[in-house]
Motif scaffolding. Sequence first.
Motif, PDB file in Angstrom:
ATOM      1  N   ALA A  55       0.791  -1.243   0.000  1.00 16.80           N
ATOM      2  CA  ALA A  55       0.000   0.000   0.000  1.00 16.80           C
ATOM      3  C   ALA A  55       0.822   1.291   0.000  1.00 16.80           C
ATOM      4  CB  ALA A  55      -0.986  -0.008   1.162  1.00 16.80           C
ATOM      5  N   PRO A  56       1.891   1.401   0.783  1.00 14.01           N
ATOM      6  CA  PRO A  56       2.632   2.677   0.785  1.00 14.01           C
ATOM      7  C   PRO A  56       3.342   2.995  -0.528  1.00 14.01           C
ATOM      8  CG  PRO A  56       3.207   1.346   2.711  1.00 14.01           C
ATOM      9  CD  PRO A  56       2.415   0.479   1.795  1.00 14.01           C
ATOM     10  N   GLY A  78      -7.241  -1.372  10.646  1.00 19.79           N
ATOM     11  CA  GLY A  78      -6.959  -0.043  10.094  1.00 19.79           C
ATOM     12  C   GLY A  78      -6.483  -0.121   8.662  1.00 19.79           C
ATOM     13  N   LEU A  79      -7.279   0.408   7.746  1.00 20.34           N
ATOM     14  CA  LEU A  79      -6.924   0.401   6.325  1.00 20.34           C
ATOM     15  C   LEU A  79      -6.013   1.578   5.989  1.00 20.34           C
ATOM     16  CD1 LEU A  79     -10.378  -0.220   4.585  1.00 20.34           C
ATOM     17  CD2 LEU A  79      -8.537  -1.855   4.878  1.00 20.34           C
ATOM     18  N   PRO A  80      -4.952   1.345   5.244  1.00 24.36           N
ATOM     19  CA  PRO A  80      -4.166   2.465   4.718  1.00 24.36           C
ATOM     20  C   PRO A  80      -5.033   3.314   3.773  1.00 24.36           C
ATOM     21  CG  PRO A  80      -2.949   0.407   4.532  1.00 24.36           C
ATOM     22  CD  PRO A  80      -4.352   0.049   4.924  1.00 24.36           C
ATOM     23  N   LYS A  81      -4.683   4.564   3.615  1.00 27.34           N
ATOM     24  CA  LYS A  81      -5.474   5.482   2.779  1.00 27.34           C
ATOM     25  C   LYS A  81      -5.600   5.004   1.338  1.00 27.34           C
ATOM     26  CE  LYS A  81      -5.068   9.872   3.095  1.00 27.34           C
ATOM     27  NZ  LYS A  81      -4.588  11.255   3.160  1.00 27.34           N
ATOM     28  N   SER A  82      -4.605   4.337   0.819  1.00 26.93           N
ATOM     29  CA  SER A  82      -4.621   3.924  -0.585  1.00 26.93           C
ATOM     30  C   SER A  82      -5.403   2.632  -0.833  1.00 26.93           C
ATOM     31  CB  SER A  82      -3.196   3.756  -1.104  1.00 26.93           C
ATOM     32  OG  SER A  82      -2.533   2.727  -0.395  1.00 26.93           O
ATOM     33  N   VAL A  83      -5.945   2.006   0.215  1.00 27.90           N
ATOM     34  CA  VAL A  83      -6.588   0.701   0.080  1.00 27.90           C
ATOM     35  C   VAL A  83      -8.105   0.830   0.049  1.00 27.90           C
ATOM     36  CG1 VAL A  83      -6.953  -1.550   1.186  1.00 27.90           C
ATOM     37  CG2 VAL A  83      -4.668  -0.540   1.144  1.00 27.90           C
ATOM     38  N   GLU A  84      -8.692   0.100  -0.890  1.00 27.49           N
ATOM     39  CA  GLU A  84     -10.148  -0.025  -0.999  1.00 27.49           C
ATOM     40  C   GLU A  84     -10.489  -1.510  -0.981  1.00 27.49           C
ATOM     41  OE1 GLU A  84     -13.647   0.807  -4.317  1.00 27.49           O
ATOM     42  OE2 GLU A  84     -11.743   1.873  -4.476  1.00 27.49           O
TER      43      GLU A  84
END
Length: 184
Positions: A55-56, A78-84
């Motif tokens: 993700a990063p 907790g989902l990283p911001k880039s993950v859907e």
Amino acid sequence: MGFHTYDVDRADALEDESRYRYCSREELLAALRPHAEMTVADLGSGTGFYTDDVAPHVGHLYAVDVQEAMHDIYREKGLPKSVETVVADVVSLPFDDDALDAAFSTNTYHEFASAESLAELARVLRPGGRLVVVDWSATGEGGDGPPTDERYSLGDAVSALEDAGFTVDRAESRPETFLFVASR
């Protein structure tokens, strides 16, 4: 997916860092070659163990799993911001043609390996897109992972990919697993 899906009641085991002995974070990233503009799918993402590693390094990452309960656990973590998160079977992905720059699967290929699923991956991966897979080998001892009769050999996996129009750029056998990198 194929023979079975991973038991949600055992989801804690998916967070065990000893999984890196089969595919390290560094090996996955080296094979995937991520960059900030990439759109990628983790096929059979489970609780996001490897999703979090990728993700990063990408612009957008779809965590694809057939079990909403796995996504529930991932969201709690907790989902990283880039993950859907996406609930879907690989045979029917909700993406446009050529929508993905890459896809990867860590120890889940045996759950979706079919001509239909590989054709679907060929549809959603852009020309030149990468597919990275590490999975349990049919030639392994079977101490970890699914029973050996639910696994594929590297040769069978490579043949199936080539039949689906992929070019296999790298294929390696290991004691319990295999790795391949293919492009569309």
